[in-house]
Design a protein around this motif. Sequence first.
Motif, PDB file in Angstrom:
ATOM      1  N   UNK A 171       0.838  -1.192   0.000  1.00  0.00           N
ATOM      2  CA  UNK A 171       0.000   0.000   0.000  1.00  0.00           C
ATOM      3  C   UNK A 171       0.878   1.249   0.000  1.00  0.00           C
ATOM      4  N   UNK A 172       0.616   2.154  -0.888  1.00  0.00           N
ATOM      5  CA  UNK A 172       1.388   3.392  -1.060  1.00  0.00           C
ATOM      6  C   UNK A 172       2.865   3.129  -1.326  1.00  0.00           C
ATOM      7  N   UNK A 173       3.210   1.914  -1.684  1.00  0.00           N
ATOM      8  CA  UNK A 173       4.615   1.601  -1.946  1.00  0.00           C
ATOM      9  C   UNK A 173       5.505   1.793  -0.742  1.00  0.00           C
ATOM     10  N   UNK A 174       4.946   1.576   0.456  1.00  0.00           N
ATOM     11  CA  UNK A 174       5.724   1.906   1.641  1.00  0.00           C
ATOM     12  C   UNK A 174       6.423   0.708   2.278  1.00  0.00           C
ATOM     13  N   UNK A 175       6.399  -0.432   1.635  1.00  0.00           N
ATOM     14  CA  UNK A 175       7.153  -1.559   2.172  1.00  0.00           C
ATOM     15  C   UNK A 175       6.327  -2.526   2.994  1.00  0.00           C
ATOM     16  N   UNK A 176       5.033  -2.414   2.899  1.00  0.00           N
ATOM     17  CA  UNK A 176       4.183  -3.463   3.437  1.00  0.00           C
ATOM     18  C   UNK A 176       3.963  -3.437   4.925  1.00  0.00           C
ATOM     19  N   UNK A 177       3.152  -4.392   5.400  1.00  0.00           N
ATOM     20  CA  UNK A 177       2.839  -4.413   6.828  1.00  0.00           C
ATOM     21  C   UNK A 177       4.100  -4.660   7.658  1.00  0.00           C
ATOM     22  N   UNK A 178       4.260  -3.855   8.670  1.00  0.00           N
ATOM     23  CA  UNK A 178       5.407  -4.027   9.565  1.00  0.00           C
ATOM     24  C   UNK A 178       6.747  -3.946   8.856  1.00  0.00           C
ATOM     25  N   UNK A 179       6.825  -3.199   7.766  1.00  0.00           N
ATOM     26  CA  UNK A 179       8.064  -3.068   6.992  1.00  0.00           C
ATOM     27  C   UNK A 179       8.598  -4.403   6.506  1.00  0.00           C
ATOM     28  N   UNK A 180       7.723  -5.388   6.372  1.00  0.00           N
ATOM     29  CA  UNK A 180       8.204  -6.719   6.025  1.00  0.00           C
ATOM     30  C   UNK A 180       8.627  -6.828   4.562  1.00  0.00           C
ATOM     31  N   UNK A 181       8.219  -5.878   3.733  1.00  0.00           N
ATOM     32  CA  UNK A 181       8.676  -5.902   2.345  1.00  0.00           C
ATOM     33  C   UNK A 181       9.528  -4.680   2.027  1.00  0.00           C
ATOM     34  N   UNK A 182      10.071  -4.079   3.074  1.00  0.00           N
ATOM     35  CA  UNK A 182      10.951  -2.939   2.827  1.00  0.00           C
ATOM     36  C   UNK A 182      12.308  -3.496   2.402  1.00  0.00           C
ATOM     37  N   UNK A 183      12.496  -3.640   1.108  1.00  0.00           N
ATOM     38  CA  UNK A 183      13.767  -4.157   0.616  1.00  0.00           C
ATOM     39  C   UNK A 183      14.791  -3.030   0.551  1.00  0.00           C
ATOM     40  N   UNK A 184      16.034  -3.457   0.415  1.00  0.00           N
ATOM     41  CA  UNK A 184      17.133  -2.493   0.458  1.00  0.00           C
ATOM     42  C   UNK A 184      16.933  -1.351  -0.545  1.00  0.00           C
ATOM     43  N   UNK A 185      16.611  -1.721  -1.768  1.00  0.00           N
ATOM     44  CA  UNK A 185      16.465  -0.677  -2.789  1.00  0.00           C
ATOM     45  C   UNK A 185      15.261   0.225  -2.553  1.00  0.00           C
ATOM     46  N   UNK A 186      14.237  -0.336  -1.945  1.00  0.00           N
ATOM     47  CA  UNK A 186      13.055   0.489  -1.653  1.00  0.00           C
ATOM     48  C   UNK A 186      13.393   1.511  -0.574  1.00  0.00           C
ATOM     49  N   UNK A 187      14.105   1.054   0.431  1.00  0.00           N
ATOM     50  CA  UNK A 187      14.523   1.957   1.508  1.00  0.00           C
ATOM     51  C   UNK A 187      15.425   3.062   0.945  1.00  0.00           C
ATOM     52  N   UNK A 188      16.321   2.659   0.058  1.00  0.00           N
ATOM     53  CA  UNK A 188      17.223   3.614  -0.571  1.00  0.00           C
ATOM     54  C   UNK A 188      16.435   4.614  -1.407  1.00  0.00           C
ATOM     55  N   UNK A 189      15.482   4.095  -2.154  1.00  0.00           N
ATOM     56  CA  UNK A 189      14.669   4.960  -3.011  1.00  0.00           C
ATOM     57  C   UNK A 189      13.870   5.966  -2.176  1.00  0.00           C
ATOM     58  N   UNK A 190      13.352   5.477  -1.047  1.00  0.00           N
ATOM     59  CA  UNK A 190      12.574   6.376  -0.197  1.00  0.00           C
ATOM     60  C   UNK A 190      13.452   7.496   0.359  1.00  0.00           C
ATOM     61  N   UNK A 191      14.669   7.130   0.750  1.00  0.00           N
ATOM     62  CA  UNK A 191      15.578   8.167   1.239  1.00  0.00           C
ATOM     63  C   UNK A 191      15.904   9.181   0.148  1.00  0.00           C
ATOM     64  N   UNK A 192      16.063   8.661  -1.072  1.00  0.00           N
ATOM     65  CA  UNK A 192      16.462   9.545  -2.161  1.00  0.00           C
ATOM     66  C   UNK A 192      15.304  10.393  -2.659  1.00  0.00           C
ATOM     67  N   UNK A 193      14.149   9.766  -2.897  1.00  0.00           N
ATOM     68  CA  UNK A 193      13.105  10.483  -3.619  1.00  0.00           C
ATOM     69  C   UNK A 193      11.875  10.832  -2.793  1.00  0.00           C
ATOM     70  N   UNK A 194      11.862  10.444  -1.528  1.00  0.00           N
ATOM     71  CA  UNK A 194      10.787  10.935  -0.676  1.00  0.00           C
ATOM     72  C   UNK A 194      11.349  11.931   0.318  1.00  0.00           C
ATOM     73  N   UNK A 195      12.538  11.608   0.836  1.00  0.00           N
ATOM     74  CA  UNK A 195      13.160  12.538   1.783  1.00  0.00           C
ATOM     75  C   UNK A 195      14.239  13.395   1.130  1.00  0.00           C
ATOM     76  N   UNK A 196      14.561  13.081  -0.098  1.00  0.00           N
ATOM     77  CA  UNK A 196      15.561  13.836  -0.851  1.00  0.00           C
ATOM     78  C   UNK A 196      16.905  13.909  -0.126  1.00  0.00           C
TER      79      UNK A 196
END
Lengths: 432, 337
Positions: free
Chosen positions: B273-298
């Motif tokens: 949901x919302x591409x946020x890495x799933x329930x309890x961050x269970x699908x927060x993969x490395x690249x997703x976390x990296x992408x969020x840092x880069x393009x959500x938090x800049x």
Amino acid sequence: MKRNVKLSFILLLAFSLLLSACSGGGKKEANATTKDGKVIIDFWSFWGSETRRPVIEKIVDDFNKSQDEIEVKHTFVPWGDIWTKNLAAVAAGNPADVIVNDLASVAHRADNQQAEDLSKLISKDLQSNLYPHLWEPVLYKDKPYAVPFTSDTRVLFYNKEAFKEAGLDPEKPPTTWAELEEYAKKLDVKKGKKYDRIGFYPLWGSFGAGSWMSNADGGKGFIEDGKLAVNTPKKAEALEWVQGWNKRIGDKNVQAFEAEFSSGQTNPFVTEKVAMWIDIAGFYTQIRDSGKEMEIGVAPIPEQETGSGHWNEGGGFALEIPKGSKHPKEAAKFIEYMASEQAQKYWALKNYDNVANVKAAESAATEMKDIEKTVYDQALANLKDTKLHTVPLEYPDYKTRLDPQLEAAIIGKMSAKEALEKAEKDIEELKK
Amino acid sequence: MQQSIMEEKTGTAPKTTEKKKPAKSAVSSRRFWQITSKSKAGKMDNLSGYLFISPWLIGLLFLTAGPLLFSLYVSFTDYNITSQMNFVGLDNYKRMFTMDDLFWTSLWNTLYFVLFSIPLTTAGAVFIAVLLNQKIKGMKFFRTIYYLPAVLSGVAVYFLWMQMLSPSTGLVNTVLGWVGIEGPSWLFDPAWTKPALIFMKLWSVGGGMLLYLARLQSISTALYEAADLDGANSIHKFFYITLPMITPIIFFDVITSTIYAFQIFQEAYVMTENGDGGPGNSLLFYNLHMWKNAFEMFDMGYASSMAWFLFVFIMILTVFNLKIGKKWVYYEGGDNK
């Protein structure tokens, strides 16, 4: 050999010239004017849905017809991309002229030099036409960096039919958390271990765990005036309360329901799988457009205890001129039009948002009737309890530290107290 | 990297090709700064050669090497795209290892995915390839069917799977229900999200299967005939002939798909949901976390340092793979390099 190196360099240069020539061409185009000499303003919004697109395009169209110096071109950029694209465009020095951006983080962008200072571009009277609590977030060092366009507030929608079925008075919605829970239990429809209908679940809709915590804590956000208010007794109480719902309904049932409506096609309140639902006032359009004859009621967010306050949370959108726009003066004119009574009233009538223009908001209410007026009036009445928590400059990314802990608490990995302690400690480390 | 493995696989060492080259073209295989020949014609040859490849060279320099080095520098700064780029030394790396819980969560999620999906998909691909290598009627049809999922890709497939994995109405749980199993909530239960994705990945083993099938068909039947004479049964034949003969492909497949699996991103971005890495961050993969840092938090500085850490991590793992590969990969024709 030397000649070879030289030649290669010449080659390289020739190529880079070619490349730069191409990109130069692109830029010129963006600066162009129309054939009859009007300045073209590029306006980015994420309003592309069937309900919103026609509204914003009509407003743009009205503006274009109202004068003969500026031609606004509306570009729809999807919600997920718009602000990223904006930053990339600002960095490249070729941004749009006006963009719809998040009201809560205007100061943050001003601080990072991503938006233009509007103090010399917009007229001084504009402020007096707009709600003060929406004007406040656009200020950075006492200068406006955006103009508020809309804001929203949360409303408790409830299904009157379901109330009657469960023997509840449809004219008496729950006002406290205890009542909410009591009603919810009565509204549950169970078949064995599974639910056919869930009365209420606090994290669905658009009021998250953080909102409930702030509701309990006198409307206080997690960071107030630069000070942390994460691990407070009231917030811990609220988080425990949320955990209680998960325990009562069962994780599996919650997950099964979420799975059914996560695709976004069917809203469980509209399909009557959930009897009470908290969402923005504009949610009413979904009920209206579903084609179902649903009898609904609206109410303020229940308070933790009688007298603790129906604290609510709101967000909003503002119009900004990205830093580096080629036509800030013309852009400001369009922004002023967007904040005018005419444009704002039209928006309010079509989308039931709380618009920023006071007169527009109030006169829109007089033109509505029946249930749409009830919903809209509730949204207006909510304003006194609605807090807009701006992104704190000292801790712009605090949510990245808070959310994982809240989520861990909700799925029962840790206690509410532990989660908040950890979150507060983690956020402290972020301080800039 | 891929190319060199492919060369090993086909058994032609790169060195031998150079020897066989006619003397004329020997000049052009050298680099321009090594030129010793004084003949004008040779120089012109060189020049036109470089002219022809210059678009690629320029592309490499400006579009690949440039940004690559830039991101290395950025990883030591607090770059945020628009307003700041201060040198902060190793702060980003320190933050990664000591302050960012989600960094460890995302690394663990990714490792979990790689550790389970690679062996399973490899074994699955080999298994199906062996089945599809039988000589029965209508084999072309089956081969097409099994390869088909590899042709479909991307978001449409993810949406299809989201429907199939839906807890109460999805096909998977419905079928499980027929045999009396109450299926889990898959993508909505933190304990089942990663198994769900691994399961989904198994569906598209067709790509790898094709490589194995090609190799299986080129195994000399003489080997099997000899084994038959010695009284080997089909299990023996599989473990002593088939498997050793396809180890070069397994090796290639494991290395490339490991690198690829570490970069998993789309699945989590689309299916949560919302591409946020799933329930309890269970699908927060490395690249997703990296992408969020880069393009959500800049926070480009931090995201760049994460990218470089992943690069080094995969590099070490690949070197390790190459080293132990020598122990179990069998190359027909001898010099087990």
